[in-house]
Design a protein around this motif. Structure first.
Motif, PDB file in Angstrom:
ATOM      1  N   THR A  53       0.847  -1.203   0.000  1.00 41.66           N
ATOM      2  CA  THR A  53       0.000   0.000   0.000  1.00 41.66           C
ATOM      3  C   THR A  53       0.875   1.244   0.000  1.00 41.66           C
ATOM      4  O   THR A  53       2.029   1.155   0.421  1.00 41.66           O
ATOM      5  N   PRO A  54       0.354   2.402  -0.447  1.00 36.38           N
ATOM      6  CA  PRO A  54      -1.004   2.666  -0.898  1.00 36.38           C
ATOM      7  C   PRO A  54      -1.356   1.850  -2.149  1.00 36.38           C
ATOM      8  O   PRO A  54      -0.528   1.663  -3.025  1.00 36.38           O
ATOM      9  N   THR A 113      -1.199  -6.538   3.834  1.00 36.76           N
ATOM     10  CA  THR A 113      -0.741  -5.234   3.346  1.00 36.76           C
ATOM     11  C   THR A 113       0.432  -4.740   4.181  1.00 36.76           C
ATOM     12  O   THR A 113       0.586  -5.132   5.334  1.00 36.76           O
ATOM     13  N   GLN A 115       3.011  -0.910   4.408  1.00 32.41           N
ATOM     14  CA  GLN A 115       3.213   0.433   3.872  1.00 32.41           C
ATOM     15  C   GLN A 115       4.537   0.516   3.120  1.00 32.41           C
ATOM     16  O   GLN A 115       5.579   0.163   3.666  1.00 32.41           O
ATOM     17  N   THR A 116       4.486   0.963   1.895  1.00 34.72           N
ATOM     18  CA  THR A 116       5.718   1.320   1.200  1.00 34.72           C
ATOM     19  C   THR A 116       6.117   2.723   1.684  1.00 34.72           C
ATOM     20  O   THR A 116       5.312   3.406   2.308  1.00 34.72           O
ATOM     21  N   THR A 117       7.338   3.131   1.378  1.00 32.87           N
ATOM     22  CA  THR A 117       7.751   4.446   1.895  1.00 32.87           C
ATOM     23  C   THR A 117       7.741   5.500   0.790  1.00 32.87           C
ATOM     24  O   THR A 117       7.971   5.188  -0.391  1.00 32.87           O
ATOM     25  N   GLU A 118       7.477   6.731   1.219  1.00 33.00           N
ATOM     26  CA  GLU A 118       7.551   7.835   0.254  1.00 33.00           C
ATOM     27  C   GLU A 118       8.976   7.966  -0.259  1.00 33.00           C
ATOM     28  O   GLU A 118       9.199   8.299  -1.423  1.00 33.00           O
ATOM     29  N   PHE A 163       6.939   5.043  -2.923  1.00 29.57           N
ATOM     30  CA  PHE A 163       5.790   4.139  -2.714  1.00 29.57           C
ATOM     31  C   PHE A 163       5.943   2.801  -3.419  1.00 29.57           C
ATOM     32  O   PHE A 163       4.957   2.156  -3.769  1.00 29.57           O
ATOM     33  N   THR A 191      -0.611   6.318  -6.654  1.00 34.12           N
ATOM     34  CA  THR A 191       0.619   7.126  -6.510  1.00 34.12           C
ATOM     35  C   THR A 191       1.188   7.623  -7.832  1.00 34.12           C
ATOM     36  O   THR A 191       1.969   8.564  -7.854  1.00 34.12           O
ATOM     37  N   ASN A 234       0.856  14.196   0.246  1.00 33.40           N
ATOM     38  CA  ASN A 234       0.829  13.956   1.687  1.00 33.40           C
ATOM     39  C   ASN A 234       0.333  15.260   2.310  1.00 33.40           C
ATOM     40  O   ASN A 234       0.907  16.329   2.083  1.00 33.40           O
ATOM     41  N   GLY A 241      -5.370   2.986   1.925  1.00 33.90           N
ATOM     42  CA  GLY A 241      -4.426   2.574   2.958  1.00 33.90           C
ATOM     43  C   GLY A 241      -3.392   3.642   3.237  1.00 33.90           C
ATOM     44  O   GLY A 241      -2.254   3.327   3.609  1.00 33.90           O
ATOM     45  N   ALA A 242      -3.740   4.917   3.050  1.00 29.79           N
ATOM     46  CA  ALA A 242      -2.781   6.012   3.234  1.00 29.79           C
ATOM     47  C   ALA A 242      -3.440   7.160   4.009  1.00 29.79           C
ATOM     48  O   ALA A 242      -3.958   8.103   3.408  1.00 29.79           O
TER      49      ALA A 242
END
Ligand code: PMP
Ligand code: GLU
Length: 393
Positions: free
Chosen positions: A123-124, A142, A144-147, A151, A178, A329, A364-365
């Motif tokens: 996710t997102p 799921t 979280q991937t990172t910015e 992502f 994204t 964000n 999911g964000a």
């Protein structure tokens, strides 16, 4: 006692469709709402495609059921498309056509998932994946991937999510919401990892031709024979050909899975609406010049609207490479305005700025919101002006 099944009780309505419906309802009441909710091109379907559909009605071909998995002529068209854009050829037994990529995804999950099987979904992610997996009693896993990594999931993250029950890993590149695209090297390492652990790759490539500013899309299935065998490609005509309403999606992959999906179709929708199949043949094999015009229009909108959005106080946004969404964000923006919940913040923008967006929560964000730029440039500029004014008030 409720009359509803547990399946429906635990489901969420599609957040994107709900946000769009809400904007439409407010507009119908006379409110001046600008809607940047739906990922739906504002262009009408190109004329050559309309004409092919009309001809199929007039010559009587569109009157009848087709084979459940799709017309042979449409499978030829998909095969030509795969040769042109994926660089490999496929047989009819490797193709199934159905009612939108959304239903094709559902048919895939229904075909391969037993209760308790796990599907890794970084996710997102698009709003429908998680609920579809739950609908077939699978378990969405799921993370979280990172910015910082734009992502995108890494093999380390996927490995941390893997268990004995992992059946599928889902990749969506370019991504909704994204707009990020996995590089060839990233896909190669993810593909090799999936092959090593015998995990099916579900590649949702629906935005594959909507890439901008020199960015390129690599289909993971094109990287090696082993990866291709492990992959089910999901694609469709909704986004690229401005055909959301026609509901055409297709999957390409191993015949065993494809025929399972065709079985699901034969017992649910019977077949994709015939007239849409004739339209899709023209879309995939006819004149492609209008497609490039639309792609260029999205690119111009992105390049115009991205710097304006980046100037809005508290909005931090990475420039997308494909699809047609901006996914800022808004953590700082929420702080500035005194909000802690992104749903409340999205509602405040709707009520006070009269701009309808989609809350990141559905993807999911919880620190992001999604703006679709598949809409007219003047509307986009005015929407961002209103959001900025709201933030500065
Ligand atoms: N996948 C993604 C990532 C999407 O954004 C969409 C949007 N509708 C779909 C699949 C489904 O597309 P459709 O059902 O219109 O073919
Ligand atoms: N995929 C588009 C979106 O995300 C259309 C709506 C939907 O199917 O979710 O807005």
């Amino acid at each position: 006692m409720t009359k509803l099944s547990n399946r429906v009780l635990q489901m969420e309505e599609s957040v994107t469709l709900a946000a769009s419906a809400r904007a439409k309802a407010l507009k119908a009441k006379g409110r001046d709402i600008l809607s940047l909710t739906l990922g739906e091109p504002d262009f009408v379907t190109p004329k050559n495609i309309q004409d092919a559909a009309i001809a199929s009605i007039e010559n009587g071909k569109a009157s009848f059921y087709t084979v459940a998995s799709g017309l042979p002529e449409l499978k030829d068209a998909v095969s030509t498309y795969m040769e042109n854009f994926y660089g490999y050829t496929v047989k009819h037994s490797e193709i199934v056509v159905g009612t939108g990529a959304k239903f094709i995804l559902y048919a895939f999950f229904a075909t391969v998932i037993n209760p308790g099987d796990e599907v890794i979904i970084p996710t997102p992610c698009w709003v429908s994946y998680v609920d579809q997996v739950k609908m077939v009693e699978g378990v969405p896993v799921t993370f979280q991937t990172t910015e910082a990594n734009h992502f995108k999931a890494t093999v380390e993250q996927l490995e941390a999510a893997r268990t004995e029950k992992t059946k599928v890993v889902l990749l969506n590149s370019p991504s909704n919401p994204t707009g990020m695209i996995y590089s060839k090297e990233e896909l190669q390492s993810i593909g090799d990892w999936a092959v090593e652990h015998d995990i099916l790759i579900l590649a949702d490539d629906i935005y594959g031709r909507l890439v901008y500013n020199g960015n390129t899309f690599t289909p993971i299935s094109s990287l090696s024979d082993a990866i291709r065998k492990q992959t089910i490609v999901i694609n469709g005509v909704s986004k690229t050909y401005a055909m959301t309403g026609w509901r055409v999606g297709f999957a390409v992959g191993e015949p065993e899975i494809i025929s399972g999906m065709a079985k699901i179709i034969s017992q649910t929708t019977s077949n994709l609406t015939s007239v849409s199949q004739y339209a899709a043949i023209e879309a995939l094999t006819g004149d492609q010049s209008s497609i490039e015009e639309m792609r260029k229009a999205f690119e111009e909108r992105l390049n115009t609207i991205y710097p304006l959005l980046a100037e809005v106080p508290g909005f931090e946004v990475i420039k997308p490479q494909g699809a047609f969404y901006l996914f800022p964000n808004v953590k700082k923006a929420m702080e500035i305005k005194g909000y802690t919940d992104v749903n409340d913040f999205t509602n405040a923008i709707l009520e006070e700025a009269e701009v309808a967006l989609v809350t990141g929560a559905g993807f999911g964000a919880p620190e992001n919101i999604r703006l679709s730029y598949a809409t007219d440039l003047d509307i986009l500029k005015e929407a961002v002006r209103r959001i900025k004014a709201f933030m500065e008030k």
